[in-house]
Each structure stands twice: as structure tokens, then as C-alpha cells.
Design a protein around this motif. Sequence first.
Motif, PDB file in Angstrom:
ATOM      1  N   GLU A  69       0.839  -1.204   0.000  1.00 55.36           N
ATOM      2  CA  GLU A  69       0.000   0.000   0.000  1.00 55.36           C
ATOM      3  C   GLU A  69       0.879   1.262   0.000  1.00 55.36           C
ATOM      4  OE1 GLU A  69      -4.045  -1.358   2.387  1.00 55.36           O
ATOM      5  OE2 GLU A  69      -2.209  -1.036   3.540  1.00 55.36           O
ATOM      6  N   MET A  70       1.964   1.203   0.754  1.00 55.01           N
ATOM      7  CA  MET A  70       2.868   2.357   0.791  1.00 55.01           C
ATOM      8  C   MET A  70       3.507   2.594  -0.576  1.00 55.01           C
ATOM      9  SD  MET A  70       4.529   1.409   4.439  1.00 55.01           S
ATOM     10  CE  MET A  70       5.838   2.581   4.422  1.00 55.01           C
ATOM     11  N   ALA A  71       3.803   1.504  -1.252  1.00 51.67           N
ATOM     12  CA  ALA A  71       4.396   1.631  -2.588  1.00 51.67           C
ATOM     13  C   ALA A  71       3.428   2.341  -3.530  1.00 51.67           C
ATOM     14  CB  ALA A  71       4.748   0.252  -3.133  1.00 51.67           C
ATOM     15  N   VAL A  72       2.127   2.050  -3.363  1.00 54.44           N
ATOM     16  CA  VAL A  72       1.110   2.718  -4.185  1.00 54.44           C
ATOM     17  C   VAL A  72       1.057   4.202  -3.849  1.00 54.44           C
ATOM     18  CG1 VAL A  72      -1.383   2.889  -4.593  1.00 54.44           C
ATOM     19  CG2 VAL A  72      -0.288   0.643  -4.495  1.00 54.44           C
ATOM     20  N   VAL A  73       1.044   4.502  -2.556  1.00 50.47           N
ATOM     21  CA  VAL A  73       0.934   5.896  -2.112  1.00 50.47           C
ATOM     22  C   VAL A  73       2.139   6.718  -2.573  1.00 50.47           C
ATOM     23  CG1 VAL A  73       0.989   7.391  -0.065  1.00 50.47           C
ATOM     24  CG2 VAL A  73      -0.546   5.411  -0.130  1.00 50.47           C
ATOM     25  N   LEU A  74       3.326   6.151  -2.406  1.00 55.23           N
ATOM     26  CA  LEU A  74       4.549   6.911  -2.687  1.00 55.23           C
ATOM     27  C   LEU A  74       5.072   6.705  -4.110  1.00 55.23           C
ATOM     28  CD1 LEU A  74       6.337   6.372   0.746  1.00 55.23           C
ATOM     29  CD2 LEU A  74       5.049   8.355  -0.010  1.00 55.23           C
ATOM     30  N   GLU A  75       4.396   5.815  -4.826  1.00 51.35           N
ATOM     31  CA  GLU A  75       4.753   5.564  -6.234  1.00 51.35           C
ATOM     32  C   GLU A  75       6.216   5.152  -6.386  1.00 51.35           C
ATOM     33  OE1 GLU A  75       2.119   8.240  -9.010  1.00 51.35           O
ATOM     34  OE2 GLU A  75       2.878   9.461  -7.370  1.00 51.35           O
ATOM     35  N   VAL A  76       6.624   4.228  -5.533  1.00 44.81           N
ATOM     36  CA  VAL A  76       7.971   3.645  -5.628  1.00 44.81           C
ATOM     37  C   VAL A  76       7.827   2.128  -5.487  1.00 44.81           C
ATOM     38  CG1 VAL A  76       9.192   5.665  -4.708  1.00 44.81           C
ATOM     39  CG2 VAL A  76       8.359   3.921  -3.138  1.00 44.81           C
ATOM     40  N   PRO A  77       8.842   1.369  -5.883  1.00 45.36           N
ATOM     41  CA  PRO A  77       8.741  -0.088  -5.760  1.00 45.36           C
ATOM     42  C   PRO A  77       8.710  -0.539  -4.295  1.00 45.36           C
ATOM     43  CG  PRO A  77      10.513   0.550  -7.261  1.00 45.36           C
ATOM     44  CD  PRO A  77      10.063   1.792  -6.578  1.00 45.36           C
ATOM     45  N   VAL A  78       8.150  -1.718  -4.081  1.00 46.91           N
ATOM     46  CA  VAL A  78       8.055  -2.271  -2.725  1.00 46.91           C
ATOM     47  C   VAL A  78       9.442  -2.433  -2.116  1.00 46.91           C
ATOM     48  CG1 VAL A  78       7.348  -4.295  -1.386  1.00 46.91           C
ATOM     49  CG2 VAL A  78       5.864  -3.428  -3.182  1.00 46.91           C
ATOM     50  N   GLY A  79      10.409  -2.820  -2.941  1.00 44.18           N
ATOM     51  CA  GLY A  79      11.774  -2.993  -2.446  1.00 44.18           C
ATOM     52  C   GLY A  79      12.339  -1.699  -1.860  1.00 44.18           C
ATOM     53  N   THR A  80      11.988  -0.587  -2.489  1.00 46.37           N
ATOM     54  CA  THR A  80      12.441   0.723  -1.993  1.00 46.37           C
ATOM     55  C   THR A  80      11.822   1.018  -0.634  1.00 46.37           C
ATOM     56  OG1 THR A  80      12.565   1.491  -4.273  1.00 46.37           O
ATOM     57  CG2 THR A  80      12.559   3.181  -2.580  1.00 46.37           C
ATOM     58  N   ILE A  81      10.544   0.682  -0.496  1.00 40.46           N
ATOM     59  CA  ILE A  81       9.852   0.899   0.783  1.00 40.46           C
ATOM     60  C   ILE A  81      10.541   0.084   1.880  1.00 40.46           C
ATOM     61  CG2 ILE A  81       7.679   0.481   2.030  1.00 40.46           C
ATOM     62  CD1 ILE A  81       7.413   2.745   0.041  1.00 40.46           C
ATOM     63  N   LYS A  82      10.798  -1.159   1.566  1.00 38.54           N
ATOM     64  CA  LYS A  82      11.408  -2.072   2.539  1.00 38.54           C
ATOM     65  C   LYS A  82      12.762  -1.521   3.010  1.00 38.54           C
ATOM     66  CE  LYS A  82      12.801  -6.944   2.624  1.00 38.54           C
ATOM     67  NZ  LYS A  82      12.874  -8.147   1.776  1.00 38.54           N
ATOM     68  N   SER A  83      13.565  -1.107   2.074  1.00 35.97           N
ATOM     69  CA  SER A  83      14.885  -0.591   2.389  1.00 35.97           C
ATOM     70  C   SER A  83      14.797   0.730   3.162  1.00 35.97           C
ATOM     71  CB  SER A  83      15.639  -0.414   1.070  1.00 35.97           C
ATOM     72  OG  SER A  83      16.677   0.479   1.215  1.00 35.97           O
ATOM     73  N   ARG A  84      13.854   1.569   2.735  1.00 39.17           N
ATOM     74  CA  ARG A  84      13.730   2.897   3.361  1.00 39.17           C
ATOM     75  C   ARG A  84      13.273   2.776   4.813  1.00 39.17           C
ATOM     76  NH1 ARG A  84      10.598   7.066  -0.458  1.00 39.17           N
ATOM     77  NH2 ARG A  84      12.261   6.649  -1.950  1.00 39.17           N
ATOM     78  N   ILE A  85      12.351   1.887   5.053  1.00 39.23           N
ATOM     79  CA  ILE A  85      11.867   1.685   6.430  1.00 39.23           C
ATOM     80  C   ILE A  85      12.999   1.178   7.303  1.00 39.23           C
ATOM     81  CG2 ILE A  85      10.490   0.101   7.847  1.00 39.23           C
ATOM     82  CD1 ILE A  85       8.200   0.489   6.098  1.00 39.23           C
ATOM     83  N   HIS A  86      13.716   0.236   6.776  1.00 37.99           N
ATOM     84  CA  HIS A  86      14.800  -0.356   7.562  1.00 37.99           C
ATOM     85  C   HIS A  86      15.839   0.699   7.927  1.00 37.99           C
ATOM     86  CE1 HIS A  86      17.386  -3.406   9.135  1.00 37.99           C
ATOM     87  NE2 HIS A  86      18.341  -3.133   8.261  1.00 37.99           N
ATOM     88  N   HIS A  87      16.249   1.483   6.957  1.00 42.36           N
ATOM     89  CA  HIS A  87      17.272   2.505   7.241  1.00 42.36           C
ATOM     90  C   HIS A  87      16.725   3.606   8.152  1.00 42.36           C
ATOM     91  CE1 HIS A  87      19.362   0.662   3.713  1.00 42.36           C
ATOM     92  NE2 HIS A  87      20.325   0.762   4.600  1.00 42.36           N
ATOM     93  N   ALA A  88      15.447   3.912   8.006  1.00 45.22           N
ATOM     94  CA  ALA A  88      14.840   4.910   8.893  1.00 45.22           C
ATOM     95  C   ALA A  88      14.897   4.427  10.342  1.00 45.22           C
ATOM     96  CB  ALA A  88      13.391   5.159   8.479  1.00 45.22           C
ATOM     97  N   ARG A  89      14.569   3.163  10.531  1.00 38.14           N
ATOM     98  CA  ARG A  89      14.569   2.634  11.911  1.00 38.14           C
ATOM     99  C   ARG A  89      15.992   2.527  12.458  1.00 38.14           C
ATOM    100  NH1 ARG A  89      10.116  -1.647  10.849  1.00 38.14           N
ATOM    101  NH2 ARG A  89       8.225  -0.448  11.267  1.00 38.14           N
TER     102      ARG A  89
END
Lengths: 167, 194
Positions: free
Chosen positions: B157-177
Motif C-alpha cells: 500500500e505504501m508503494a502505491v501511495v509513494l509511487e515507488v517499488p516495494v523494495g524501496t519501501i522495505k529498504s527505506r523503512i529499515h534505514h529509517a529505523r
Amino acid sequence: MSCPWDTAELSALLDGELAEPQAGQVRKHLDRCPECRHTYSQLEQARSAFYSTQPEAVSADFTRRVVEAVGVAEGGGRARVRWLAGVAAIAAVVVLYVAWPLESGQQLVADRARGTSRPVAVVAPPSVDPCGVPMRCVDLDISMRPGARTGEETPGLRLALNSPGMM
Amino acid sequence: MGRLTDEQLILDHRAGLPGAMDQLLVRYQDRVHQFVRWRTGVGQTEAEDLAQDVFLQVFQSAASFDGRSRFRTWLYAVAGHVCSRWLWDVSRRRAWIVAGVSEGAAALEVSDLQPNALEALQCQERDQTVRAAVGALANSQRIVLLLRDWEDLTYEEMAVVLEVPVGTIKSRIHHARLNLARRLAPVLGREAEA
């Protein structure tokens, strides 16, 4: 970091984003890797810390402003619909006004025969085109007609859709 | 009577039931405002204007909500579009300014768009520290934490909202945390000892 494991998998596990058997593999790795367990614990704490924060509150009148803006926008939409309906009604009246005097050419001829219609001018195009093909045509009949109640003659305009050979 | 779901409330709004819109607003206005602020980097007032645009679009186009996604996914997708359009407008203005079309106008600095990372907050010390640490993260990292931890959106769902691939979301969340954990290490370390 000496562990070669992709630690992004740890966040995905924390978020419940890993399906089996991948999730099971990561859990097994956590059981035997203290470094990743430590990272996982840090991630949990970071998630918990972020979750505990609150967003900045909007101004006290924000809700009212939005509700009013939506109302104004919807009101504008309704006004546009009313305006279009008005234009449509005017168009309908104009069409009726123009179409009402349209009568059959036979009726026009009958009026003339009875003398109830005295043509002032009749514009009648030829009923056959230059190639000899019969055409339908329109009579424009500007007549003086007796009024229905008073019998006094008044100017009248008739558009008559005529068939070839009627005139 | 239980709490109505977001999806029920938007249907009620479509049906013209009074109060449904207010309830949805109260539920989401703070977080949508925060999303808009972090996404664009604008100040509170401008973020409120943008958030108002978001809700205006949502309530005006409520008929187009087909229920195939959750309401909050749709809401944040609209918010994302509003922000993207705003950012595009800003970048176009900047391009004009740089090109000298608007001579004499002060060039817009990226720093002008950044929120004050250490905004004074009248909270307890821990909360202040956490907020400061969150404020020090990149906007792109804060956004994914907001959508994940506050709104409980899935990666997809986040990938849809932010218009980026799911892999990017996964990586971004991890680095944010990881970044957040590193910034909070002193606080979290004290808590662990206590």
C-alpha cells in the motif's frame, strides 16, 4: 557488522511482511546470531519510540475550514447545475417558439384556399433540384391572418415543411 | 453501537449523512497534515492549506472511492498526489527563477523548505528527544515510518501511495529505523539499564 545477512529482512519480519518459509528462516537465523538479535531489538525500540510520538496538531479551526470549503465547492457545483438547467430551459422555449408555427404544407394550402391566410410573401424554392431530383422544401409564408378572437388581421409567420409538387 | 469504519463513514458522506465528514476529518487531519508537511517540507500554515486541498479532493471525489482499497490508502494516495503536484510547481518556479525569468526574486533555497528539526516541543524530555531524533531523519524516512507505524499501511500500500517499488519501501523503512535507533541510543540505553 560481520553477519552477512540482509538486515532489511529483520524490519520486514518485524512488520509482518515476510511470508513463510522466509519468515521462519529469518527467525532461525535470529536464534543463532546475537548481532542480528541486537539489531532486531534496536529496530523494535525504534518502532516503539516512533509509535509513541504524536503528529503536530492542526489549528483549532481546521475542521471547520475544511467543512466550509467542501460546502462552498459543492454549492458551486449545484450552482453550475442550476445554471445549465436554466440554459437548457431557455433553449427548449426557443425551439418550441420556432417549431410551433411549423405546419404541414397541406394545412397552409388549405388556409389559403379558405382565404384565411393572405400571403404577403412566399419564398418557395424549386421542388426539383438542377439534376431533376425531387427535394423537400420549406415555405416561408408571411401572412396577415384574422385573430382567433377578434377577427382582426395580424401579421403571422409560417414555416411549412413542404413536399415536392405541393406548391 | 461500535465505532464506524472509515469505509462506512465515506459511504455515509456520499449518502449525504451529516457528521460523517467531520468524523473522518477528526480521525485523520493531524496525521495527514504531518504527512503533507514532511512530504513537502513546508511550514505549518502552508501544510494546513495543502491538507485542506487533500480533504477537499477526497470529499468531492468520494463517489470515485470504489472500496477496492482501504480508505486510508486512498486518502494517502490523494495526499501524495497533492504533494507531488505542489513539489512540481515549486520546482518549475525554481527553474524559472534560476533561468532569470523572475529577476530580483530570491532563489528558493532547499533549506527554506525543511522543517525545523529541533522544533521546541513542550513535552517530557524523552518525548522531546524522540521527536528531535525523528525530526533529524530525512523526510523520505519519516514518511515511511508515518505510513507504517501510525497508519499501519502494508509495504504494498505504501508503494502505491509513494509511487515507488516495494523494495524501496522495505529498504527505506529499515534505514529509517536504524537511523532512529542510532540517534536514540543514549536514551534507549539508559532505559535498558534502568
